[in-house]
Structures are given as structure tokens and as C-alpha cells.
Design an enzyme around this catalytic site. Structure first.
Site, mmCIF file in Angstrom:
data_model
loop_
_atom_site.group_PDB
_atom_site.id
_atom_site.type_symbol
_atom_site.label_atom_id
_atom_site.label_comp_id
_atom_site.label_asym_id
_atom_site.label_seq_id
_atom_site.Cartn_x
_atom_site.Cartn_y
_atom_site.Cartn_z
ATOM 1 N N CYS A 262 41.125 49.606 49.727
ATOM 2 C CA CYS A 262 40.643 48.449 50.488
ATOM 3 C C CYS A 262 39.336 48.788 51.204
ATOM 4 O O CYS A 262 39.277 49.722 52.003
ATOM 5 C CB CYS A 262 41.680 48.011 51.515
ATOM 6 S SG CYS A 262 41.155 46.581 52.495
ATOM 7 N N HIS B 22 41.076 50.415 40.744
ATOM 8 C CA HIS B 22 40.198 49.242 40.768
ATOM 9 C C HIS B 22 38.827 49.735 40.332
ATOM 10 O O HIS B 22 38.210 50.552 41.010
ATOM 11 C CB HIS B 22 40.136 48.654 42.179
ATOM 12 C CG HIS B 22 39.328 47.401 42.268
ATOM 13 N ND1 HIS B 22 39.641 46.387 43.138
ATOM 14 C CD2 HIS B 22 38.240 46.975 41.592
ATOM 15 C CE1 HIS B 22 38.774 45.402 43.003
ATOM 16 N NE2 HIS B 22 37.905 45.737 42.061
ATOM 17 N N GLN C 156 53.531 48.277 49.206
ATOM 18 C CA GLN C 156 52.254 48.938 49.486
ATOM 19 C C GLN C 156 52.008 48.993 50.990
ATOM 20 O O GLN C 156 52.112 47.980 51.684
ATOM 21 C CB GLN C 156 51.075 48.227 48.827
ATOM 22 C CG GLN C 156 49.788 49.057 48.998
ATOM 23 C CD GLN C 156 48.526 48.358 48.557
ATOM 24 O OE1 GLN C 156 48.101 47.391 49.180
ATOM 25 N NE2 GLN C 156 47.901 48.857 47.494
ATOM 26 N N LYS D 123 46.702 53.428 44.992
ATOM 27 C CA LYS D 123 45.690 52.559 44.397
ATOM 28 C C LYS D 123 44.343 52.945 44.979
ATOM 29 O O LYS D 123 44.182 52.970 46.205
ATOM 30 C CB LYS D 123 46.010 51.092 44.689
ATOM 31 C CG LYS D 123 45.074 50.101 44.007
ATOM 32 C CD LYS D 123 45.620 48.679 44.182
ATOM 33 C CE LYS D 123 44.748 47.673 43.437
ATOM 34 N NZ LYS D 123 43.473 47.411 44.123
ATOM 35 N N ASN E 289 42.717 47.844 37.087
ATOM 36 C CA ASN E 289 42.630 46.678 37.962
ATOM 37 C C ASN E 289 41.156 46.284 38.117
ATOM 38 O O ASN E 289 40.266 47.130 38.036
ATOM 39 C CB ASN E 289 43.235 47.039 39.327
ATOM 40 C CG ASN E 289 43.107 45.921 40.345
ATOM 41 O OD1 ASN E 289 42.653 46.157 41.455
ATOM 42 N ND2 ASN E 289 43.508 44.727 39.987
ATOM 43 N N GLY E 290 40.917 44.987 38.338
ATOM 44 C CA GLY E 290 39.552 44.519 38.574
ATOM 45 C C GLY E 290 38.978 43.698 37.447
ATOM 46 O O GLY E 290 37.779 43.400 37.430
ATOM 47 N N GLY E 291 39.817 43.273 36.494
ATOM 48 C CA GLY E 291 39.300 42.585 35.313
ATOM 49 C C GLY E 291 39.300 41.080 35.375
ATOM 50 O O GLY E 291 38.931 40.425 34.396
ATOM 51 N N PRO F 128 48.559 43.978 44.633
ATOM 52 C CA PRO F 128 48.747 43.700 46.069
ATOM 53 C C PRO F 128 47.567 42.891 46.588
ATOM 54 O O PRO F 128 46.410 43.263 46.410
ATOM 55 C CB PRO F 128 48.777 45.102 46.697
ATOM 56 C CG PRO F 128 48.016 45.968 45.741
ATOM 57 C CD PRO F 128 48.262 45.401 44.377
ATOM 58 N N MET F 129 47.857 41.751 47.221
ATOM 59 C CA MET F 129 46.808 40.890 47.765
ATOM 60 C C MET F 129 47.209 40.400 49.146
ATOM 61 O O MET F 129 48.292 39.804 49.308
ATOM 62 C CB MET F 129 46.571 39.688 46.843
ATOM 63 C CG MET F 129 45.931 40.032 45.506
ATOM 64 S SD MET F 129 45.693 38.583 44.467
ATOM 65 C CE MET F 129 47.372 38.365 43.814
#
Length: 488
Positions: free
Chosen positions: A115, A182, A86, A154, A213-215, A17-18
């Protein structure tokens, strides 16, 4: 018939999700290139609760539309089994209400607990939830019990591995289907190393799927790196954000597509699904990155419409052809709807093609007021308005019943109030009764109001109660209908 199978979160490559990126064109493009699951951008519960669900027959989409007519969330059949909705929420009941609103159009519901931005944490959402495990448990338990679709969340990691693992174990007990992690703390940013060891500790501590997530910064430069990141974290699946934002063909097993082709494919979806040009431009700028200072980049930055964006990428003909197809489809649907209306409509309804223009009337004087006054004078029941909204274009039409006769305008209006005024005009003109227009000369309702204003001043001077009897107020306050507006 579409078979609803529960969404599986093991062995998947997922679009993260962005904000401003995870709209429908990007989600569909990621699916085309090989993503298994796509998350929409975070949408706030309060904003979603103001929306109404609308079937968009022209675009063949389901739209969730705000009161200002802006589309907050748009989805389509192509992604229905693979899109995760989300939301940002800090309240269990609001979260459940939103989940029920969108449940039939998405594959799963996710709560954002990672977030770190101030707009989210100030409202006790996002990463702020990490310090309130009771609230986390309340929200997730309420959702798991209240809807049929899978629920996920998340998170970001806490300052210590032990605290993070303990929190995730508590989250697991709520019954959620998966958890995305994340691998950074809430104060860390993309330039900080991702903590693969913490994600791995979580993966080994719980039985539900863990999505790493975060790679993007440290690991994922191409498709083969997705598996490398998954192994480093021992996660069930991998969620990709910035690497997919820069080039969504990172999901493609065969390797990257040329960026020019990727951007043109994105634009095709943006035009096909009427994406707002500012959002389209933002996503394309993220793809161009260092090329923003090129001639093409500067032209894109200057573009002020979807058509201008298409021209920058030599897709002007595609834009014209696609919009022409949609206009033809819209006209066809409107004609079909009108034909159906004519077939189903009561033949005794008196119709005229009229609209209400408030510029033609004195301030605070309307046809509805004149019609109400006439009905009282003639000892008729007050007018009854029945208003419907047409799904294809969200316009309104109203039928007013006076003395057992129905009246309506054949023209559809952009608001319920305008449609009711138009119906009142049709009735007044049919009856040959003044409707209060400025061109009609002296306005008896205005004169009546002036007389009553003078009476109130006299009463005030004599110290009498200023409150008006309710029956006098009713002569000058337009009665409004509080009925819900059904869709045709």
C-alpha cells in the site's frame, strides 16, 4: 465435521484486498461468481488488538468488535476455508497477536507490503516495509513459526528488477506459502502500465506460488482476459482488484451478469449480513461508475440508510421481510437465553426490574457508594459484584452479594457499570436503605463530603499536609471491580 485443508495458491482466481470494498458482502458475491480465494480489506494490527471476538447468533457470523461497538471484521462459515485475512503491521509481535486472534476463523494470514498511501507508509507499514527487508523477514518468520495457517504477503515492485527478485528470494526463505505481486512501483498509479516482465522474472526466480496483480487497466476486461494476464506474467494465480470492484461477475466463466442483477445480489448480502449502509453505498457507487449521474445514481447518492438503498433498487419488500426475520430470531434467542438463565439461576437471588438513571442522582453520588457506606456502618464485608455479558446482544447483568445474600436486576444494561449500579439499587431497596436519589431529600454523603472539604481547607490554611488518609477517601470514591467480564 469441517475438514481443514491447507489453502492452495496455484491456479486460482482471487479477489484482491481493497479498502472499503473487501467486506463480507463483496467477498461472498465474488465466491458465488467463481472466485477461488477472497482477501478482506487491510485491517490495522493495533485496531484489531482492541477488538473482542463475538459469536453473532442472529446473523450466524463471527464478529470482531471494537470498544465503540463497531464491527471491524465480520466473517461466516461460508468463506472460512477461502478467506485470507490481510493486516497492516510494522511489528512482528503485534502481527502474531492479531494472527492468533483470527486464526481459527480464516484460511490464511497476509501482510500488506504494497500500500503506497500515506496513512500506511507514515506508520512504517505497507510499501514502507519494502525498504526494510530485516523487518519484513522478522514479521513473516514470526508468523510462519507462530501460527498453523498459511502466511502470505503482498508487495509492489522495486525500482530495479534485480532488487525486486533479491527481495522476493529473501521473503521466500521465511517459509511463506505464496507472494502476491502488484506489478507497479510504489509511486505508480493505475494509469501507469503494469510491469508484466517484472512479475514474470519473479515467477521464474522462486518456487513458491506467485500471484499476479495489477492487470485490471491493461488486461482484464472480461473472464477470458484473466488467463491472458496469467500467461503474460507466468504467475501461478491472478489477483483481481478494480475489475472485480466494478463488476464481481468478472469471475464468472459464462461471462458477465447484467449489472442490475449483480447490484441486487450484492444488496441481498449487505442486508443479510447487516452491512453498514455507508459501506454498501460506496461499493454500489463503484459499480455504477458512469451511471452515477442517472436518476437512480442520484437517488443512491442521497440514500441515508440500508432501507433507502433498497428502495432505490426496488427491493423495499426484501428489506422488510429480511429485517422482520432477524427481529423474530433475535427475540427467540433472547427468550431462550432468558429461559436458560431462569433455569440455571440461583433461586435465592432477590430480583427486581430496575435501571440506574444518573439524572436521578446528585453529581458523583451513586447507589454503589450508598451500599458501600451502609456495609461499613453495619460492619459487613464490602459488596462483591459478579458481572456477565450476554453474547446474543452484548448486554450486561450484575449480581451483588451483601451479607451472604445476592441481588440483581432482571433488566440487562448496555454497560458493566450500569448493570452494577442496578444491582446495588435492588439491594438497597430490599433493605429499605436510602439510595441517594435527589427526591430523597438531604443527602448525608454530600454533607459528609462538604465537611471533609472544609477540614481540608482548614488544614491547608494551617500548612498541614493536604493528602487525605486512604480510609477517608474510600468513603467517597466508588470502588470499582477490576475483574474480567465473562460471557454467559
Amino acid at each position: 465435521m469441517t475438514v481443514n485443508t491447507p489453502l492452495c495458491f496455484r491456479g486460482k482466481k482471487i479477489l484482491a484486498p481493497m479498502v472499503r470494498v473487501g467486506t463480507l458482502p463483496m467477498r461472498l458475491l465474488a465466491l458465488d461468481y467463481g472466485a477461488d480465494i477472497v482477501y478482506c480489506e487491510e485491517l490495522i494490527d493495533i485496531k484489531m488488538l482492541q477488538c473482542k471476538r463475538v459469536i453473532n447468533e442472529v446473523l450466524e457470523t463471527v464478529d470482531f468488535v471494537a470498544p465503540n461497538e463497531r464491527v471491524v471484521f465480520r466473517t461466516c462459515e461460508r468463506e472460512r476455508q477461502r478467506v485470507v485475512f490481510q493486516m497492516g503491521s510494522a511489528d512482528a509481535e503485534r502481527a502474531l497477536a492479531v494472527a492468533k486472534l483470527v486464526e481459527s476463523d480464516v484460511a490464511a494470514i497476509d501482510i500488506n507490503m504494497g500500500c503506497p498511501k500515506e496513512y500506511s507508509t507514515k506508520a512504517s507499514m505497507g510499501a514502507a516495509l519494502l525498504s526494510d527487508p530485516d523487518k519484513i523477514e522478522s514479521i513473516l518468520t514470526t508468523l510462519v513459526k507462530g501460527i498453523c495457517k498459511p502466511v502470505t504477503c503482498k508487495i509492489r515492485i522495486l525500482p530495479s528488477v534485480e532488487d525486486t527478485v533479491n527481495l522476493v528470494k529473501r521473503i521466500e526463505k521465511t517459509g511463506i506459502a505464496a507472494i502476491a505481486v502488484h506489478g507497479r512501483k510504489k509511486e505508480e498509479r493505475p494509469q501507469h502500465p503494469v510491469h508484466c516482465d517484472v512479475i514474470k522474472a519473479i515467477s521464474e526466480a522462486v518456487s513458491i506460488p506467485v500471484i499476479a496483480n495489477g492487470g485490471s487497466h491493461d488486461f482484464i476486461k472480461e473472464y477470458a482476459d484473466i488467463e491472458t494476464f496469467q500467461k503474460a506474467t507466468a504467475a501461478s494465480s491472478v489477483m483481481i482488484a478494480r475489475a472485480a470492484m466494478w463488476n464481481p461477475s468478472v469471475f464468472r466463466k459464462e461471462g458477465f451478469c447484467p449489472l442490475k442483477d449483480v447490484m441486487q445480489d450484492y444488496i441481498k448480502y449487505a442486508v443479510r449480513y447487516d452491512n453498514h449502509y455507508t459501506n454498501t453505498k460506496y461499493c454500489l457507487c463503484q459499480m455504477l461508475r458512469e451511471q452515477l449521474e442517472t436518476t437512480q445514481g442520484k437517488k443512491l447518492h442521497a440514500a441515508q440508510s440500508t432501507q433507502e438503498i433498497c428502495e432505490v433498487f426496488e427491493m423495499g419488500d426484501f428489506y422488510e421481510e429480511t429485517t422482520a426475520i432477524f427481529e423474530a430470531k433475535k427475540t427467540s434467542l433472547e427468550t431462550k437465553t432468558q429461559d436458560e438463565d431462569d433455569q440455571m439461576e440461583d433461586p435465592d437471588v432477590i430480583k427486581m426490574a430496575v435501571r440506574f438513571d444518573k439524572r436521578e442522582y446528585p453529581p458523583q453520588i451513586t447507589p454503589k457508594m450508598y451500599l458501600l457506606e451502609w456495609c461499613r456502618k453495619e460492619k459487613h464485608p464490602q459488596p462483591v459484584y459478579e458481572t456477565v455479558q450476554r453474547p446474543v446482544d452484548r448486554l450486561f447483568c450484575s449480581v451483588v452479594t451483601v451479607a451472604e445474600q445476592k441481588y440483581r436486576s432482571t433488566l440487562w444494561d448496555k454497560s458493566k457499570k450500569l448493570a452494577e449500579q442496578a444491582a446495588a439499587i435492588v439491594c438497597l431497596r430490599t433493605l429499605g436503605v436510602p439510595e441517594g436519589k435527589l427526591c430523597e431529600g438531604e443527602n448525608h454523603l454530600i454533607n459528609k463530603r462538604k465537611r471533609q472539604d472544609q477540614e481540608r481547607l482548614i488544614n491547608r490554611d494551617h500548612g498541614e499536609d493536604l493528602a487525605e488518609p486512604s480510609h477517608k477517601k474510600a468513603n467517597f470514591i466508588e470502588e470499582t471491580s477490576d475483574m474480567n467480564v465473562p460471557k454467559m
